[in-house]
Design an enzyme around this catalytic site. Structure first.
Site, PDB file in Angstrom:
ATOM      1  N   GLU A  12       0.900  -0.647  -0.182  1.00 52.25           N
ATOM      2  CA  GLU A  12      -0.172  -0.474   0.235  1.00 52.25           C
ATOM      3  C   GLU A  12       0.366   0.939   0.219  1.00 52.25           C
ATOM      4  O   GLU A  12      -0.019   2.864  -0.352  1.00 52.25           O
ATOM      5  CB  GLU A  12      -0.673   0.260   1.058  1.00 52.25           C
ATOM      6  N   SER A  13       2.000   1.185   0.369  1.00 50.47           N
ATOM      7  CA  SER A  13       2.754   2.402   0.354  1.00 50.47           C
ATOM      8  C   SER A  13       3.405   2.313  -1.292  1.00 50.47           C
ATOM      9  O   SER A  13       3.951   3.691  -1.519  1.00 50.47           O
ATOM     10  CB  SER A  13       4.455   2.300   0.473  1.00 50.47           C
TER      11      SER A  13
END
Lengths: 252, 269
Positions: free
Chosen positions: A52-53
């Protein structure tokens, strides 16, 4: 076959086996990341890991310390912004599998990572919160959950629905218009659970080798349903254990 | 045009008691030094915003700087819980902490709306969860074209956003690369901004995939080498994982934390 392995190693191996090559998988840090990286090193070399980064297609040489680990960015096919990963990649349903952990999980696969206790404003324990999980649980094609099984974690009803599983039973997801199929598999240190096709209630379908059924029942905070054709998970192979241990060693 | 200031001066001039302050950095490039400068200057009643409040937010909360936290995931990444955050929520120590809780997708879209000059953002999120019942800034909205039920979240427009980046030139143009999270959106959404950088350079060489914030989009730039430690700064240093693990013991105990705080602020016990 080796019999010299821990329950946690069995859990990681079982979770890794659930991931098939060619699929894209939205991965959280911790157990999901360990299982996904093990899968990529064994039977699923072309598994597409999404963090998700903003790291798409990450191929880390060791387990990342956190979601912001440069190893993820350096090995990714693309690094995009956080709004982009959620809006362009997750929301339209481009990701096959969401792989999540949980603090509490209930018999319909609903996930709590927010608070323990019934009063949100005066919780017994404040947990980290939602992160990316609510939308991962909503929008990925299907969801695998991995967590250790004990009565505090496996509860009849979660104290807080952070991420929606099957709600109160079959049909709830369709009624709410949720695009993904929701949790299709739960992997624990004792066995595997899958939603019953008729009711969506999580049902024990596999026991890990050497685990007694009574123990799983005692580790579950609801009256656990057991599949008629309960199977035994194949033990980890020497190769799976070797790769897992090498991965952990490289990450220490 | 961005002014080149010292960190001390930038915080003194641009962060005021009662402000809404976002320190962003998605686990990489966390503006730790700037957060600790806010603690040293004893700013109070802040509404702190951050998608992933981690140890520097634990420190700000424990030091009593925050009245409210707007966030989507609060933890010590890869280690465990934030004990100062927990203590504030569960026991009001040192002061009560109001929380406004979102998901990552919701927070990211709030910054996008803020940066876009729009009042709200729309996403297909939160459906079926208990979050909307606890958070006033999550509301249902009907698509005017298809009738689909969606979710609206209001724009986030911090009074000041603080981020850390690798480089800036002497004109105040900022360049960052690697995992750049939501930093561009958070800076563009804010009324004022401070960017701390690893180094000031005469000329910014282009880097593939880098984000550039032009000088005229930033209020102040401060050169703070090591300003993201113990987190990562790609091209400069890796995360000091031992420091994250060590924080667990310090944060767990009010007395240990108070000693740490006194050391930081130069207060003798």
């Amino acid at each position: 076959m080796s019999t010299d392995y821990t329950a946690d190693e069995m859990m990681s191996v079982a979770a890794a086996r659930a991931l098939a090559g060619g699929k894209s998988c939205f991965v959280g840090i911790g157990l999901p990341s360990k299982a996904a990286n093990l899968a990529r090193r064994t039977h699923a070399p072309d598994l597409n890991l999404i963090y998700e980064s903003g790291c798409l297609g990450a191929k880390p040489s060791r387990l990342p310390l956190s979601i912001g680990d440069g190893e993820l960015a350096d090995t990714a096919d693309a690094v995009v912004s956080v709004p982009e990963v959620f809006n362009y990649w997750l929301q339209p349903g481009r990701i096959d599998v969401g792989f999540l952990g949980a603090a509490q999980l209930d018999k319909f696969g609903n996930i709590n990572t927010t608070v323990i206790g019934s009063d949100y404003h005066d919780p017994k324990v404040r947990l980290p919160g939602a992160g990316g999980a609510p939308e991962i649980a909503a929008s990925c094609g299907e969801v695998f959950v991995v967590l250790r099984q004990n009565p505090r974690a496996f509860v009849e009803k979660v104290d807080f629905v952070t991420s929606f599983g099957h709600g109160t039973g079959k049909g709830d997801r369709e009624r709410l218009g949720l695009p993904g199929r929701g949790p299709t598999l739960v992997v624990t240190d004792l066995g595997l659970l899958r939603p019953d096709p008729e009711t969506a209630e999580l049902t024990l379908t596999e026991l890990h080798p050497g685990v007694e059924l009574d123990r799983v029942v005692a580790a579950t905070g609801w009256k656990l349903k057991v599949a008629e054709d309960l199977k035994t998970t194949p033990a980890p192979t020497e190769q799976e254990l070797q790769v897992l241990r090498d991965l952990e060693k490289a990450s220490a | 045009m961005a002014e080149l200031l010292s960190l001390e001066e930038a915080v003194a001039r641009l962060v005021h008691d009662g402000d809404t302050v976002a320190l962003e950095g998605f686990t990489h490039l966390i503006p730790v030094a700037a957060g600790q400068e806010i603690i040293r200057q004893r700013k109070r009643d802040l509404t702190l915003v951050r998608m992933t409040p981690d140890i520097v937010y634990d420190q700000l909360i424990g030091a009593g700087c925050a009245r409210k936290l707007i966030f989507s995931w609060g933890g010590n990444p890869g280690v465990g819980s934030l004990h100062r955050f927990r203590d504030a929520v569960q026991h009001d120590w040192p002061v009560p902490l109001e929380i406004e809780e979102h998901s990552h997708a919701g927070m990211a879209n709030r910054y996008v709306a803020g940066a876009s000059g729009l009042p709200f953002a729309v996403l297909r999120g939160y459906t079926g969860t208990d979050l909307p019942a606890q958070t006033d800034t999550i509301k249902p909205i009907t698509c005017p074209f298809t009738g689909e039920q969606l979710t609206a979240v209001p724009a986030l427009n911090p009074d000041v956003t603080i981020v850390h980046a690798q480089r800036a030139d002497r004109a105040g143009n900022v360049q960052m690369w690697g995992i750049t999270g939501v930093q561009k959106e958070a800076v563009l959404a804010a009324k004022r901004s401070i960017v701390t950088v690893e180094e000031l350079v005469d000329e910014l060489h282009p880097r593939p995939g880098a984000v550039v914030l032009p000088s005229w989009a930033v209020t102040a730039v401060a050169e703070v080498p090591g300003g993201a430690k113990p987190s990562y700064a790609a091209g400069y240093y890796e995360r000091d994982n031992a420091a994250y693990q060590a924080w667990d013991a310090v944060g767990r105990d009010r007395e240990e934390f108070t000693k740490w705080l006194n050391d930081l602020t130069g207060v003798t016990a």
